[in-house]
Motif scaffolding. Structure first.
Motif, PDB file in Angstrom:
ATOM      1  N   GLU A 114       1.320  -1.481   0.099  1.00 35.00           N
ATOM      2  CA  GLU A 114       0.250  -0.183   0.043  1.00 35.00           C
ATOM      3  C   GLU A 114       0.654   1.211   0.088  1.00 35.00           C
ATOM      4  O   GLU A 114       0.900   2.715  -0.730  1.00 35.00           O
ATOM      5  CB  GLU A 114      -0.774   0.142   1.000  1.00 35.00           C
ATOM      6  CG  GLU A 114      -1.962   1.473   1.357  1.00 35.00           C
ATOM      7  CD  GLU A 114      -2.602   1.521   2.394  1.00 35.00           C
ATOM      8  OE1 GLU A 114      -2.667   0.525   3.255  1.00 35.00           O
ATOM      9  OE2 GLU A 114      -3.073   2.469   3.280  1.00 35.00           O
ATOM     10  N   VAL A 143      -6.642  -2.587  -2.959  1.00 38.78           N
ATOM     11  CA  VAL A 143      -7.743  -2.086  -2.298  1.00 38.78           C
ATOM     12  C   VAL A 143      -7.442  -0.413  -1.339  1.00 38.78           C
ATOM     13  O   VAL A 143      -7.925  -0.066  -1.729  1.00 38.78           O
ATOM     14  CB  VAL A 143      -8.728  -2.772  -1.912  1.00 38.78           C
ATOM     15  CG1 VAL A 143      -8.421  -4.046  -2.979  1.00 38.78           C
ATOM     16  CG2 VAL A 143      -8.177  -3.829  -0.376  1.00 38.78           C
ATOM     17  N   SER A 144      -5.997  -0.716  -0.496  1.00 38.64           N
ATOM     18  CA  SER A 144      -6.307   0.122   0.291  1.00 38.64           C
ATOM     19  C   SER A 144      -5.492   1.778  -0.781  1.00 38.64           C
ATOM     20  O   SER A 144      -6.158   3.078  -0.098  1.00 38.64           O
ATOM     21  CB  SER A 144      -5.043  -0.201   1.096  1.00 38.64           C
ATOM     22  OG  SER A 144      -6.262  -0.959   2.761  1.00 38.64           O
ATOM     23  N   ASP A 146      -5.609   2.573  -3.405  1.00 43.14           N
ATOM     24  CA  ASP A 146      -7.095   2.483  -4.649  1.00 43.14           C
ATOM     25  C   ASP A 146      -6.244   2.915  -5.444  1.00 43.14           C
ATOM     26  O   ASP A 146      -7.454   4.237  -6.097  1.00 43.14           O
ATOM     27  CB  ASP A 146      -8.010   3.189  -4.154  1.00 43.14           C
ATOM     28  CG  ASP A 146      -9.604   2.856  -4.824  1.00 43.14           C
ATOM     29  OD1 ASP A 146      -9.568   1.789  -5.733  1.00 43.14           O
ATOM     30  OD2 ASP A 146     -10.487   4.060  -4.295  1.00 43.14           O
ATOM     31  N   ARG A 257     -10.899   2.034 -10.430  1.00 42.00           N
ATOM     32  CA  ARG A 257      -9.713   1.635  -9.082  1.00 42.00           C
ATOM     33  C   ARG A 257     -10.446   0.362  -8.959  1.00 42.00           C
ATOM     34  O   ARG A 257     -11.550  -0.115  -8.758  1.00 42.00           O
ATOM     35  CB  ARG A 257      -9.563   2.639  -8.212  1.00 42.00           C
ATOM     36  CG  ARG A 257      -9.882   3.844  -8.647  1.00 42.00           C
ATOM     37  CD  ARG A 257      -9.965   5.424  -8.038  1.00 42.00           C
ATOM     38  NE  ARG A 257      -9.302   6.620  -8.376  1.00 42.00           N
ATOM     39  CZ  ARG A 257      -7.892   7.440  -8.169  1.00 42.00           C
ATOM     40  NH1 ARG A 257      -7.100   6.206  -7.568  1.00 42.00           N
ATOM     41  NH2 ARG A 257      -7.723   7.662  -8.636  1.00 42.00           N
ATOM     42  N   SER A 259     -11.497  -0.443  -5.931  1.00 37.64           N
ATOM     43  CA  SER A 259     -12.974  -0.130  -5.493  1.00 37.64           C
ATOM     44  C   SER A 259     -13.675   0.143  -6.248  1.00 37.64           C
ATOM     45  O   SER A 259     -15.607  -0.575  -5.309  1.00 37.64           O
ATOM     46  CB  SER A 259     -12.470   1.091  -4.044  1.00 37.64           C
ATOM     47  OG  SER A 259     -12.360   2.156  -5.498  1.00 37.64           O
ATOM     48  N   ARG A 293     -11.520  -3.312   4.701  1.00 36.90           N
ATOM     49  CA  ARG A 293     -10.211  -2.202   3.686  1.00 36.90           C
ATOM     50  C   ARG A 293     -11.215  -1.472   3.179  1.00 36.90           C
ATOM     51  O   ARG A 293     -11.370  -0.237   2.878  1.00 36.90           O
ATOM     52  CB  ARG A 293      -9.267  -3.152   3.090  1.00 36.90           C
ATOM     53  CG  ARG A 293      -8.272  -3.394   4.053  1.00 36.90           C
ATOM     54  CD  ARG A 293      -7.335  -3.888   3.911  1.00 36.90           C
ATOM     55  NE  ARG A 293      -6.339  -4.210   4.762  1.00 36.90           N
ATOM     56  CZ  ARG A 293      -4.953  -4.045   4.123  1.00 36.90           C
ATOM     57  NH1 ARG A 293      -4.874  -3.235   3.817  1.00 36.90           N
ATOM     58  NH2 ARG A 293      -4.448  -3.599   6.000  1.00 36.90           N
ATOM     59  N   LEU A 294     -12.513  -2.023   2.238  1.00 35.56           N
ATOM     60  CA  LEU A 294     -13.755  -1.333   1.540  1.00 35.56           C
ATOM     61  C   LEU A 294     -14.283  -0.859   2.209  1.00 35.56           C
ATOM     62  O   LEU A 294     -16.078  -0.459   1.568  1.00 35.56           O
ATOM     63  CB  LEU A 294     -13.459  -2.400   0.253  1.00 35.56           C
ATOM     64  CG  LEU A 294     -12.468  -2.652  -0.933  1.00 35.56           C
ATOM     65  CD1 LEU A 294     -12.393  -3.660  -1.430  1.00 35.56           C
ATOM     66  CD2 LEU A 294     -12.020  -1.423  -1.415  1.00 35.56           C
ATOM     67  N   GLY A 295     -14.733  -1.391   4.137  1.00 36.47           N
ATOM     68  CA  GLY A 295     -15.847  -0.894   4.305  1.00 36.47           C
ATOM     69  C   GLY A 295     -17.037  -1.820   3.200  1.00 36.47           C
ATOM     70  O   GLY A 295     -18.583  -1.530   3.805  1.00 36.47           O
ATOM     71  N   ASN A 571     -11.898   2.782   4.345  1.00 39.49           N
ATOM     72  CA  ASN A 571     -11.600   3.399   3.494  1.00 39.49           C
ATOM     73  C   ASN A 571     -10.444   4.831   3.835  1.00 39.49           C
ATOM     74  O   ASN A 571     -10.646   5.076   4.937  1.00 39.49           O
ATOM     75  CB  ASN A 571     -12.373   4.058   3.102  1.00 39.49           C
ATOM     76  CG  ASN A 571     -13.307   3.151   2.720  1.00 39.49           C
ATOM     77  OD1 ASN A 571     -14.381   2.935   3.036  1.00 39.49           O
ATOM     78  ND2 ASN A 571     -14.086   2.363   0.608  1.00 39.49           N
ATOM     79  N   ASP A 572      -9.615   4.783   3.379  1.00 43.09           N
ATOM     80  CA  ASP A 572      -8.430   6.102   3.343  1.00 43.09           C
ATOM     81  C   ASP A 572      -8.988   7.235   3.462  1.00 43.09           C
ATOM     82  O   ASP A 572      -9.465   7.818   1.376  1.00 43.09           O
ATOM     83  CB  ASP A 572      -7.187   5.975   3.104  1.00 43.09           C
ATOM     84  CG  ASP A 572      -6.519   6.650   3.413  1.00 43.09           C
ATOM     85  OD1 ASP A 572      -6.821   8.263   3.741  1.00 43.09           O
ATOM     86  OD2 ASP A 572      -5.247   6.617   3.795  1.00 43.09           O
ATOM     87  N   GLY A 575      -7.434   9.104   0.296  1.00 45.72           N
ATOM     88  CA  GLY A 575      -7.142   8.785  -0.835  1.00 45.72           C
ATOM     89  C   GLY A 575      -5.492   8.952  -1.882  1.00 45.72           C
ATOM     90  O   GLY A 575      -5.156   8.969  -0.627  1.00 45.72           O
TER      91      GLY A 575
END
Ligand code: FES
Length: 582
Positions: A114, A143-144, A146, A257, A259, A293-295, A571-572, A575
């Motif tokens: 990541e 995915v984190s 993204d 992306r 996500s 990680r994707l909620g 999610n961050d 981004g």
């Protein structure tokens, strides 16, 4: 300052991150260009979108040994499509080499992946993986971060062979080791088998964890069709890599992306494939980690629900008969997905730019003994059952497709091992008081207790029983099991023993009931006695008091939450942005 302040995850112009990097004003841009040119590139190259090739090649990971060659093929594709490929390494996790267990380092590798994607001036990334944990680690990191991404594996090994007999790593490693312990084969024969079981580069070629996870990447839509089964030694693996290289350039320019690809529907497609192939129970840990990680809320019971509605249609070892090379000739994972299409979200978007259904339009099945029709499955339901009960209040999992049918409803006396060390010390002792009807219980081998939830859930059959011809018995633990293993094995018991779960309260001689058809795992000890034991319970001494091990123990979550770190979920909101350096 960045020349392009609009460079954020929400607002993604074409190759904006590399543009920002190379076109910063004054000394920053000057330095970025000059030092890149130091590698022999010129201004024309610097105009192209920068595509990272995140490579888990390592000489300490035999399964990923062909990834340098694969990376070269990806680079060719990237250049052909007008991109600028730059390869970089990340931590590589080899099952065979790492101790105490590769799973201890999965989250570390995910952080590495990541942060390298986030910190480098990339517009897109191809993630090269192969051995078990390299796959979820790279995906979790991707995915984190993204940023537009495609997963690409190195491919499975060719079938093993000994004296005309097809061998599979590492299902047969275990099988023949048991036969040696039982005295049915000689040491000479054992060594000859060892020379024939791994006869090409690639990952283990039964439907173990690597095969399962690399196949699941296709079902998630984050890898190209062919990713799962094309053998490492087949030239079509390199052709696939070149195609991925061409496509990632367009994907980066489209700004699509992970996500947007890995949605709830895509994850349900992945679980459907997992159940249809009798895949590894490790996916029941890795997919919740990705979802977390994707909620995306992914309760453990969703695996059980999907397994119940999904027939087992792939005849693959260790549940069935064939291996990945055979599956490739039968049409590969696309052939299975095509058969499963009525159960899939066919409109899920994939990295090819097409939907799952569009990808499968021209796919054919070439061998109906390997890929069965939905109407004639090997078993009417998938291979997994989620168990609950007073022994596993937060759940446990059994791969019943690889279990002994007669043991799926079983009551027996517990034989308890308090740790992996205790297991090793006593399991083969001639003095061990054990019968084939007993249930072997291993405590303190979960995420915290292991630590790292090692693959020791397939406890060895005690040698005295092996010599009587016993090859399976019920075994229960908070550990994981290799996807290449088999038997009546209950795994991932949660909460784990080391944090006070009921598994830690089991004593020798307690009666345990396993009831797979009804999804139950029960400890037949009255509540008053359990309360007394609970009041006396003491946590085991932690394995680490500093460093990464300490971080792991302090932050690791339980199996139903994917054994991820608590601070890595979600999610961050920032981004991926290009960070100004000067
Ligand atoms: Fe790497 Fe089996 S040891 S996949």
């Amino acid at each position: 300052m960045s020349a392009n302040p609009a460079n954020s995850a929400e607002n993604s112009p074409l190759h904006s991150r590399s543009d920002a990097f190379f076109n910063e004003s004054l000394v920053a841009g000057f330095t970025h260009r000059a030092f890149t040119k130091a590698m022999g590139f010129d201004d024309e190259d610097l105009q192209r979108p920068v595509i990272g090739i995140c490579n888990t090649y390592s000489e300490l990971n035999n399964c990923n040994n062909n990834l340098r060659e694969v990376a070269e093929a990806v680079k060719r594709g990237i250049w052909q499509a007008g991109g600028f490929p730059l390869e970089f390494p990340t931590i590589s996790l080899g099952e065979v080499f790492l101790s105490p267990t590769s799973m201890l380092y999965r989250n570390l590798a995910a952080i590495d992946t990541e942060e390298m994607i986030r910190g480098q001036p990339l517009d897109g990334v191809v993630l090269l993986v192969n051995c078990d944990k390299t796959i979820p680690a790279a995906l979790m990191g991707a995915v984190s971060a993204d940023l537009p991404a495609i997963m690409l594996s190195g491919g499975p090994m060719l079938n093993g062979n000994y004296n005309g007999q097809v061998l599979g790593a590492c299902t047969d490693c275990r099988r023949f080791s048991d036969e040696l312990r039982a005295g049915t084969i000689s040491e000479t024969e054992y060594r000859a088998i060892e020379n024939g079981v791994v006869r090409s580069r690639g990952h283990c070629m039964v439907m173990g964890t690597a095969s399962t996870m690399n196949s699941i990447m296709e079902a998630l839509g984050i890898a190209f069709p062919g990713n799962g089964a094309t053998p490492a030694a087949d030239t079509r693996r390199l052709q696939l890599a070149e195609k991925v290289g061409r496509r990632i350039v367009a994907l980066a320019q489209e700004g699509i992306r992970p996500s947007q690809i890995i949605t709830r529907e895509a994850i349900e497609n992945a679980i459907t494939l997992l159940c249809a192939v009798g895949g590894s129970t490790n996916a029941v840990v890795h997919l919740p980690a990705v979802a977390g990680r994707l909620g995306i809320d992914l309760p453990l019971d969703r695996f059980g629900e999907i397994s119940k509605r999904t027939p087992l249609i792939a005849n693959m070892r260790p549940s069935g008969k064939y291996q990945m090379e055979d599956l490739f000739y039968a049409g590969g994972i696309p052939a299975i997905l095509k058969e499963l299409l009525p159960l899939l979200h066919g409109d899920a978007l994939t990295v090819t730019g097409k939907t799952m259904a569009e990808n499968l339009a021209d796919v054919q099945v070439h061998n109906r003994d390997i890929v069965r029709p939905l109407s004639e499955p090997l078993q009417p339901e998938g291979g997994l059952t989620i168990l609950r009960g007073n022994l596993a209040p937060d759940g446990a999992v059994i791969k019943h497709a690889a279990a002994t049918p007669a043991l799926l409803q079983h009551r027996g006396r517990a034989i308890v091992f308090k740790s992996i060390t205790d297991l090793k010390a006593r399991v083969n002792s001639p003095d061990l008081d054990v019968t084939p009807e007993d249930i072997l219980v291993l405590q303190n081998a979960g995420p915290v207790g292991g630590p790292g939830m090692p693959e020791v859930g397939n406890l060895p059959i005690p040698e005295k029983l092996l010599k009587q011809g016993i090859r399976d018995m019920v075994r229960i633990s908070d550990a994981r099991m290799s996807g290449t293993a088999y038997g009546t094995i209950v795994l991932h018991v949660a909460p784990e023993a080391a944090i006070g779960g009921p598994l830690g309260l089991v004593r020798d001689g307690d009666e345990i009931e396993l009831d797979v058809p009804n999804g139950q795992l029960l400890l037949h000890v009255d509540e008053e006695e359990l309360a007394r034991r609970r009041s006396q319970w003491q946590a085991p001494t932690p394995a680490y008091s500093r460093g990464y091990g300490q971080l792991y123990i302090d932050h690791v979550l339980q199996a139903p939450e994917g054994v991820d770190f608590d601070f890595l979920r979600g999610n961050d909101p920032v981004g991926v942005v290009a960070q100004p350096k000067f």
